[in-house]
Motif scaffolding. Structure first.
Motif, short mmCIF file in Angstrom:
data_model
loop_
_atom_site.label_atom_id
_atom_site.label_comp_id
_atom_site.label_asym_id
_atom_site.label_seq_id
_atom_site.Cartn_x
_atom_site.Cartn_y
_atom_site.Cartn_z
N UNK A 80 0.85 -1.20 0.00
CA UNK A 80 0.00 0.00 0.00
C UNK A 80 0.89 1.26 0.00
N UNK A 81 1.91 1.22 0.88
CA UNK A 81 2.81 2.38 0.96
C UNK A 81 3.54 2.57 -0.38
N UNK A 82 4.02 1.44 -0.95
CA UNK A 82 4.72 1.51 -2.25
C UNK A 82 3.79 2.06 -3.31
N UNK A 83 2.55 1.57 -3.26
CA UNK A 83 1.56 1.95 -4.27
C UNK A 83 1.35 3.47 -4.24
N UNK A 84 1.17 4.01 -3.05
CA UNK A 84 0.95 5.45 -2.92
C UNK A 84 2.17 6.22 -3.42
N UNK A 85 3.37 5.71 -3.02
CA UNK A 85 4.60 6.38 -3.46
C UNK A 85 4.70 6.34 -4.98
N UNK A 86 4.36 5.18 -5.57
CA UNK A 86 4.44 5.04 -7.02
C UNK A 86 3.46 5.96 -7.73
N UNK A 87 2.21 5.99 -7.22
CA UNK A 87 1.19 6.83 -7.86
C UNK A 87 1.64 8.29 -7.83
N UNK A 88 2.13 8.72 -6.65
CA UNK A 88 2.55 10.12 -6.54
C UNK A 88 3.68 10.40 -7.52
N UNK A 89 4.63 9.45 -7.58
CA UNK A 89 5.76 9.64 -8.47
C UNK A 89 5.30 9.71 -9.94
N UNK A 90 4.41 8.77 -10.30
CA UNK A 90 3.93 8.71 -11.68
C UNK A 90 3.13 9.95 -12.06
N UNK A 91 2.47 10.54 -11.06
CA UNK A 91 1.65 11.72 -11.37
C UNK A 91 2.51 12.96 -11.56
#
Ligand code: ADP
Length: 365
Positions: free
Chosen positions: A138-149
């Motif tokens: 979940x933490x990775x997912x949020x970090x990834x989404x923020x990075x991708x955005x």
């Protein structure tokens, strides 16, 4: 506070036991009295009142003493073999309730302890491990989404600023506007994929199965890329078995083919070749999408089904690393299999095997 509570607990345990001992002693004494009165008839001697009173008192005291000794031993046994493991389990569970999933409970010693505790501890440890994995994801997912955005947002901001320049040549204006449109499309695509993946992972999508011709669906999906293969001068080769019907969710499956074709065209250089084959037996349909593109190393291949993973950074702007995660999820939901063969510079082939659900096919024909 804790000590007072513990003392209270010990007192209540002993008082409960005491009432029980007294009752047991009373019943045993009555039994002994009955036994003595039966005995005096058979031995032919009358016991005096005093002898009977002494016998009753001794019996009563013996039973009480033996009961107290037994209860103390049982109390200590319970303390070490039941209360301690229960306390360790409840302490760990409380930590998990507070969000600490790194707790692990050490197994109890085999000696004297009920082995069921170790079974419970084992399950709780497994649960904690799973939950900590989910938390990391979940933490990775949020970090990834923020990075991708961030990347498309930065593009939009920069080109937006450039567009504000007065007397911008028409050609530049179109170029900047196009960059903004592309970046916002990427953002929108990413959001759509995240939502789809989220719904698939939370099982909020229930496959709506129907009978359809898989070959036709594959052709329709492939044709969407006609302009791409013409622009890149890519040769197309197809070998599609006729009349292969399946009982499945067509919308979900089209996600699989669209992603596989989109990758095949994206990773194949101009003048390359993309091939599609469909074969089937009674139970399974097998689809193979191969290309003569850049291929990938075994290391990249090991991660391609992970969310946001992108092996080829030079093409990162053309995707968001969610396509194959979606593909895998759909294939899993359909209880199918997906495999990949690839070598750097030699191309890639994805093979998807799905159940045709022949029983349902017959029923729905
Ligand atoms: P995206 O295509 O958006 O990067 P995907 O999840 O569809 O994300 O793919 C993940 C990665 O798998 C890609 O970044 C690429 O490295 C690799 N990949 C997928 N399909 C192919 C292919 N046909 N040829 C070479 N590499 C591929």
């Amino acid at each position: 506070m804790k000590k007072a509570k513990a003392n209270e607990k010990v007192l209540s345990t002993f008082s409960n036991f005491f009432i029980f001992f007294l009752l047991a002693a009373f019943v045993t004494t009555c039994c002994i009295m009955l036994f003595i009165s039966a005995l005096q008839d058979s031995v032919g001697r009358k016991f005096t009142q005093e002898e009977i009173t002494i016998a009753a008192k001794i019996t009563m005291i013996n039973v009480v003493l033996i009961s107290i000794v037994m209860a103390t031993i049982d109390y200590l046994r319970r303390k070490y073999t039941v209360e301690r493991p229960v306390k360790r389990i409840t302490d760990a569970a409380s930590k998990m309730v507070e969000g600490d999933f790194n707790v692990r409970i050490a197994p109890t010693s085999k000696w004297g302890t009920d082995d069921s505790f170790n079974e419970i501890i084992d399950v709780i440890n497994k649960m904690a491990k799973e939950l900590s994995g989910v938390e990391t994801l979940r933490a990775d997912f949020i970090a990834n989404v923020s990075h991708e955005m961030k990347t498309p947002l930065a593009v939009i901001q920069n080109y937006g600023t450039l567009l504000q320049a007065p007397e911008l040549p028409e050609e530049k204006r179109i170029e900047y506007a196009k960059a903004i449109t592309d970046a916002s499309r990427r953002l929108a695509d990413m959001m759509t994929n995240i939502l789809k993946l989220n719904r698939l992972e939370n099982q909020q999508i229930y496959p709506k199965s129907a009978v359809f011709d898989l070959g036709e669906q594959l052709c329709e999906s492939l044709l969407q890329y006609e302009s791409t293969w013409e622009r890149k001068n890519i040769e197309i080769e197809t070998d599609i078995a006729e009349g292969v019907t399946v009982f499945a969710d067509a919308e979900l499956l089209s996600l699989v083919w669209n992603n596989l074709f989109s990758n095949a065209f994206k990773f194949t250089e101009d003048g390359g070749k993309v091939s599609l084959t469909l074969s089937a037996d009674e139970a399974y349909a097998t689809v193979r999408v191969s290309d003569t593109g850049c291929g990938m190393s075994a290391e990249v291949g090991a991660h391609i089904f992970e969310k946001f993973y992108q092996g080829d950074s030079s093409r990162a702007t053309q995707g968001n690393g969610l396509g194959l995660a979606l593909v895998k999820r759909v294939v899993d939901i359909m209880q199918g299999e997906i495999g990949v063969e690839s070598a750097v510079g030699a191309g890639t082939a994805f093979t998807v095997r799905i159940r045709r659900n022949t029983d349902e096919l017959e029923e729905n024909r």
